[in-house]
Design an enzyme around this catalytic site. Structure first.
Site, mmCIF file in Angstrom:
data_model
loop_
_atom_site.group_PDB
_atom_site.id
_atom_site.type_symbol
_atom_site.label_atom_id
_atom_site.label_comp_id
_atom_site.label_asym_id
_atom_site.label_seq_id
_atom_site.Cartn_x
_atom_site.Cartn_y
_atom_site.Cartn_z
ATOM 1 N N GLU A 266 11.981 18.583 7.462
ATOM 2 C CA GLU A 266 13.141 18.056 6.730
ATOM 3 C C GLU A 266 12.616 16.887 5.903
ATOM 4 O O GLU A 266 12.308 15.827 6.437
ATOM 5 C CB GLU A 266 14.243 17.631 7.693
ATOM 6 C CG GLU A 266 15.597 17.473 7.026
ATOM 7 C CD GLU A 266 15.861 16.046 6.579
ATOM 8 O OE1 GLU A 266 15.661 15.767 5.365
ATOM 9 O OE2 GLU A 266 16.253 15.224 7.402
ATOM 10 N N GLU A 400 13.066 10.810 -5.653
ATOM 11 C CA GLU A 400 13.847 10.179 -4.588
ATOM 12 C C GLU A 400 13.512 8.689 -4.526
ATOM 13 O O GLU A 400 12.361 8.308 -4.300
ATOM 14 C CB GLU A 400 13.531 10.839 -3.247
ATOM 15 C CG GLU A 400 14.372 10.307 -2.115
ATOM 16 C CD GLU A 400 14.108 11.022 -0.802
ATOM 17 O OE1 GLU A 400 15.062 11.312 -0.075
ATOM 18 O OE2 GLU A 400 12.921 11.300 -0.516
#
Length: 496
Positions: A266, A400
């Protein structure tokens, strides 16, 4: 037992927390690092050390994996499922009993507001409760091979499961991995982030108190290089669940490949929140604020890209800016609306994005600068920030940031919004705000994301599978699908 207010007051006045574990948790007991080294844990709200913990290395990892292997083979894989469930239920109850102290520790370690930490602790308890109920429902299938054969499948525990845990949601991420691994019958070696070691250690101790046999859950603390890398590369680890950056996840996958070890990754996100002109405006405003400013934006699934339909854009963004400028900042134990970022390194990363944006002439609608706790002048804080409309290829749109920075993009209609939303190397989650049930679900089908929220960002819970596509990773955690991550299927066919 001290109340949470007493614990908070004591921590604020002393700058520390008594009784924190200082060693690894291996084979049912705390132990010092083999090297004898220790590290400081820093309080992000002050930018100062508040505790020490063991700095582990390959020797400590090997001891933990050996303990886990022994406990798995001798005890845990053959423990009846109903008994595993009882232990996990007791662990959930103990987490709730100790919720006040766990939340304060989580706040000091991660920096997040105490209200958010309390929610994370309750979520951890719920994870153990959920998977406790699933232990004795993990069943295989039968196959219609005809009257002369019997065919069936078994879900077997994969073995020793490594958990490499990030710093942004320490207790939540630990629980969502450890609980299903134990429910499936695996033994665990967890490596929490060096910024946030303590609640994982406390969880292991709670599990022992709940009746988990010694060695079934072990925790090794230290840096990613010294402890995380040897864990990922260990030949006796059968499965790795990793949550963190794309770069670190790639390194974990490469290390796992040498031993053909299975992995669940993840990784990052740059998740879009699509706000269409027919939405409930107030609900959308509330949702966008929470999506980017919860935990100071340090969430893999943060809604860091607002894609708003042009008819709604001007007034909507103006109101977001007004709300952002009113957010209270401060030490997490005072429960502000926006806490600090986790480290000086993360603060510098966020600042670097904004400095480069200004050099490119990108409009900053509000915020955009480092700040500090207004009461103390200390800590690692960044202003809640909303950035105007950069180009689709700008790094503020594509990379990000992992901080309280919202980038705004304008869509002409729903189809344009969909195209903008999918124009990313990441595909973790997405949000949709619209008054049209039909349109919402049509968009949900076409969005490239592992999970889609409709008219409430962060909707769902431990019951809902979670994970990403593209560079956001692969595999799923949470839900029954997360339980199957820790199983291997064995098929049996017999002539009768």
């Amino acid at each position: 037992m001290a109340t949470q207010k007493q614990l908070i007051d004591d921590a604020l006045s002393s700058g520390s927390f008594p009784g924190l574990p200082q060693g690894h948790f291996i084979d049912g007991a705390y132990s010092a690092a083999a090297s004898g080294r220790v590290m400081n844990s820093l309080d992000p709200g002050r930018g100062e050390a508040f505790a020490e913990f063991a700095c582990g290395d390959a020797a400590d990892v090997d001891a933990a994996v050996t303990s886990a292997r022994r406990a798995f083979e001798a005890v845990w894989r053959d423990t009846p499922a109903v008994e595993r469930g009882r232990i996990l239920y007791r662990a959930a109850a103990l987490i709730r009993e100790q919720a006040a102290s766990l939340a304060v520790v989580e706040c000091l370690d991660s920096g997040k507001p105490i209200g958010e930490a309390q929610g994370d602790v309750q979520g951890a308890a719920r994870a153990f409760e959920y998977y406790a109920g699933a232990c004795d429902k993990l069943q295989g299938d039968t196959f219609p091979l005809g009257p002369a054969y019997l065919g069936y499948s078994l879900h077997e525990p994969v073995g020793v499961a490594a958990q490499i845990i990030p710093w942004n949601f320490p207790i939540s991420t630990a629980a969502r991995g450890i609980a299903p691994a134990l429910a499936a019958g695996c033994a665990v070696v967890a490596k929490p982030a060096e910024q946030t070691p303590f609640t994982a250690l406390r969880l292991a101790e709670i599990l022992l108190e709940a009746g988990l046999p010694a060695g079934v859950c072990n925790v090794v603390t230290g840096t990613g290089a010294d402890a995380g890398a040897p864990l990922a590369a260990h030949g006796e680890v059968d499965h790795i669940t990793f949550t963190g950056s794309v770069a670190s996840g790639t390194a974990v996958m490469k290390a796992a490949a040498d031993n053909v070890t299975r992995v669940v990754l993840e990784l990052g996100g740059k998740s879009p929140v699509v706000v269409l002109g027919d939405c409930d405006r107030e609900a959308a405003l509330d949702g966008v604020m929470g999506a980017i400013f919860e935990n100071a934006g340090q969430i893999c699934s943060a809604g860091s890209r607002l894609i708003v339909e042009r008819s709604l854009h001007d007034g909507f963004v103006e109101e977001l800016c007004r709300r952002a400028e009113k957010l209270t900042l401060g030490h997490g134990l005072r429960n502000p609306q926006l806490g600090p970022v986790n480290s000086a390194e993360q603060l510098a990363r966020i600042s670097g994005f904004m400095e480069r944006a200004r050099e490119r002439g990108v409009e900053v609608a509000t915020g955009g600068a480092e700040t500090a706790d207004p009461q103390t002048g200390k800590g690692w804080f960044f202003q809640p920030t909303i950035v105007g409309v950069p180009g689709r290829d700008d790094e503020l749109v594509q990379e990000e940031i992992f901080g309280p920075v919202l980038t705004v993009q304008v869509a002409e209609d729903a189809d344009h919004a969909l195209a903008l939303a999918n124009d990313s190397q990441y595909a973790l989650v997405a949000g949709i705000y619209t008054g049209s049930f039909t349109l919402a679900h049509r968009l949900a089908q076409r969005l490239d994301a592992g999970q889609v929220y409709i008219n409430e960002y962060f909707a769902g819970g431990i019951e809902v599978p979670f994970g990403g596509n593209k560079k956001s990773g692969f595999g799923r955690e949470k839900g029954l699908e997360g339980l199957l991550s820790y199983c291997r299927t064995k098929s049996v066919a017999a002539r009768i």
